[in-house]
Design an enzyme around this catalytic site. Sequence first.
Site, mmCIF file in Angstrom:
data_model
loop_
_atom_site.group_PDB
_atom_site.id
_atom_site.type_symbol
_atom_site.label_atom_id
_atom_site.label_comp_id
_atom_site.label_asym_id
_atom_site.label_seq_id
_atom_site.Cartn_x
_atom_site.Cartn_y
_atom_site.Cartn_z
ATOM 1 N N GLY A 11 0.847 -1.383 -0.065
ATOM 2 C CA GLY A 11 -0.016 0.100 -0.127
ATOM 3 C C GLY A 11 0.828 1.178 0.095
ATOM 4 O O GLY A 11 2.015 1.349 -0.098
ATOM 5 N N ASP A 34 0.863 -8.721 2.393
ATOM 6 C CA ASP A 34 -0.134 -8.242 1.854
ATOM 7 C C ASP A 34 -1.117 -8.945 1.560
ATOM 8 O O ASP A 34 -0.932 -10.328 1.058
ATOM 9 C CB ASP A 34 0.310 -7.133 0.519
ATOM 10 C CG ASP A 34 -0.804 -6.254 0.252
ATOM 11 O OD1 ASP A 34 -0.365 -4.987 0.512
ATOM 12 O OD2 ASP A 34 -1.899 -6.425 -0.363
ATOM 13 N N ARG A 36 -2.955 -8.879 -1.345
ATOM 14 C CA ARG A 36 -2.662 -9.466 -2.662
ATOM 15 C C ARG A 36 -1.542 -10.025 -2.945
ATOM 16 O O ARG A 36 -0.584 -10.289 -2.196
ATOM 17 C CB ARG A 36 -2.457 -7.928 -3.701
ATOM 18 C CG ARG A 36 -3.728 -7.222 -3.504
ATOM 19 C CD ARG A 36 -3.784 -5.834 -3.969
ATOM 20 N NE ARG A 36 -2.957 -5.101 -3.111
ATOM 21 C CZ ARG A 36 -2.143 -4.065 -3.408
ATOM 22 N NH1 ARG A 36 -2.172 -3.552 -4.600
ATOM 23 N NH2 ARG A 36 -1.333 -3.558 -2.689
ATOM 24 N N ASP A 51 -3.670 -12.541 4.589
ATOM 25 C CA ASP A 51 -5.066 -12.063 4.884
ATOM 26 C C ASP A 51 -4.898 -11.768 6.519
ATOM 27 O O ASP A 51 -5.094 -12.586 7.272
ATOM 28 C CB ASP A 51 -6.145 -12.352 4.619
ATOM 29 C CG ASP A 51 -7.676 -11.794 4.891
ATOM 30 O OD1 ASP A 51 -7.382 -10.837 5.437
ATOM 31 O OD2 ASP A 51 -8.497 -12.346 4.160
ATOM 32 N N TYR A 140 -14.124 5.436 8.601
ATOM 33 C CA TYR A 140 -12.624 5.464 8.795
ATOM 34 C C TYR A 140 -12.233 6.212 10.272
ATOM 35 O O TYR A 140 -11.463 5.541 10.947
ATOM 36 C CB TYR A 140 -12.024 6.379 7.856
ATOM 37 C CG TYR A 140 -10.429 6.536 7.662
ATOM 38 C CD1 TYR A 140 -9.550 5.348 7.459
ATOM 39 C CD2 TYR A 140 -9.783 7.525 7.605
ATOM 40 C CE1 TYR A 140 -8.496 5.354 7.456
ATOM 41 C CE2 TYR A 140 -8.394 7.515 7.591
ATOM 42 C CZ TYR A 140 -7.692 6.640 7.600
ATOM 43 O OH TYR A 140 -6.323 6.497 7.446
ATOM 44 N N LYS A 144 -10.394 4.625 13.394
ATOM 45 C CA LYS A 144 -8.962 5.295 13.876
ATOM 46 C C LYS A 144 -9.225 5.304 15.411
ATOM 47 O O LYS A 144 -8.212 4.948 16.209
ATOM 48 C CB LYS A 144 -8.624 6.296 13.393
ATOM 49 C CG LYS A 144 -8.116 6.000 11.862
ATOM 50 C CD LYS A 144 -6.929 5.145 11.741
ATOM 51 C CE LYS A 144 -6.350 4.620 10.331
ATOM 52 N NZ LYS A 144 -5.534 3.548 10.502
HETATM 53 N N1 SER Z 1 -4.861 10.421 4.218
HETATM 54 C C1 SER Z 1 -5.969 9.702 4.862
HETATM 55 C C2 SER Z 1 -7.250 9.863 3.909
HETATM 56 O O1 SER Z 1 -7.371 10.865 3.470
HETATM 57 C C3 SER Z 1 -6.079 10.480 6.026
HETATM 58 O O2 SER Z 1 -5.547 9.653 7.171
HETATM 59 O O3 SER Z 1 -8.046 9.087 3.933
#
Ligand code: SER
Length: 323
Positions: A11, A34, A36, A51, A140, A144
Amino acid sequence: MKRILVTGAGGQIGTELTARLLDRYGPAVTLATDVREPATWARSGLAEQLDCLDLGALRTVVTRFGATDIFHLAAILSAAAEADPLRAYRINMNGLVNVLQVAADTGCRVFTPSSIAAFGPETPRDPAPQSTLQRPTTMYGVTKVAGELLCDYYHTRFGVDARGLRFPGLVSYTAPPGGGTTDYAVEIFHAALDRSRYTCPLKPDTRMDMMYMADAIRAIIELMEAPSASLVHRNAFNVTALQFTPAELADAIRVHVPAFAIDYEPDPVRQAIADSWPERLDDSEAREQWGWRHEYELPDMVADMFRGLRTNLARHAAGAAGR
Ligand code: SER
């Protein structure tokens, strides 16, 4: 002796961190993984498909390799998470808890990135303090904040040496980001070189916190090498470097591509996410507790991006001509 397992190695962060780990600690002690197939992402060193949602497979690889440190980078970024929140929840939460559980069972240390996305609209915007209100409005961000709490929980309950950084948007020329709100700050460079023109999915005055990848990678290494006793906070330290708007970035790009033009078609999802995040993180605790200091200012970053992207383009052209 240190033996390092990286998840999400193909990534955005993983590509550059793995290269740096190989340089610093050696190819025999770094295993890149990864979800993949390695053929699609691995460049050098030890690599395999893993995975991290599969707890048994993760445990087997960690034990077989004799890992002492896990750099857990596999995650779904903010805009992609809004497209499929349940998938993001599953990958971001279950992947992390599996890593922490295996770390608790085997004594591994853990690094995992948090994000500016762990803050929300009620957080002070400029700057966001190290310890403050964290009520994000994105999936997201939810993963976090929960991830930071999980890391602290595994540290206090099971003694796992878990450490993290709240990264702002990261800019790099090596691996493209996938599905982040800050991705525009990478895409804009590719567009500038391809066609001297970019349509930005954010408004021109959307000021966001950013960092050049070289600084981010150094921050990860320095945090993981800091003596445990010097860390008051662990999960996760605010770190920052630059704050700019799309219009300001376009001006900095014109220094290198004078004909560069930008227009704006704000995407409602990305704009709402960007508006919910602070403009700047207060990283004074990282500076005091483990000596964090960024090196790249906006003109340095822009110059290095063009240098790196032009080198990559020349390499691809030479490769294509040789085929
Ligand atoms: N760069 C990330 C995003 O935009 C922020 O942690 O999701």
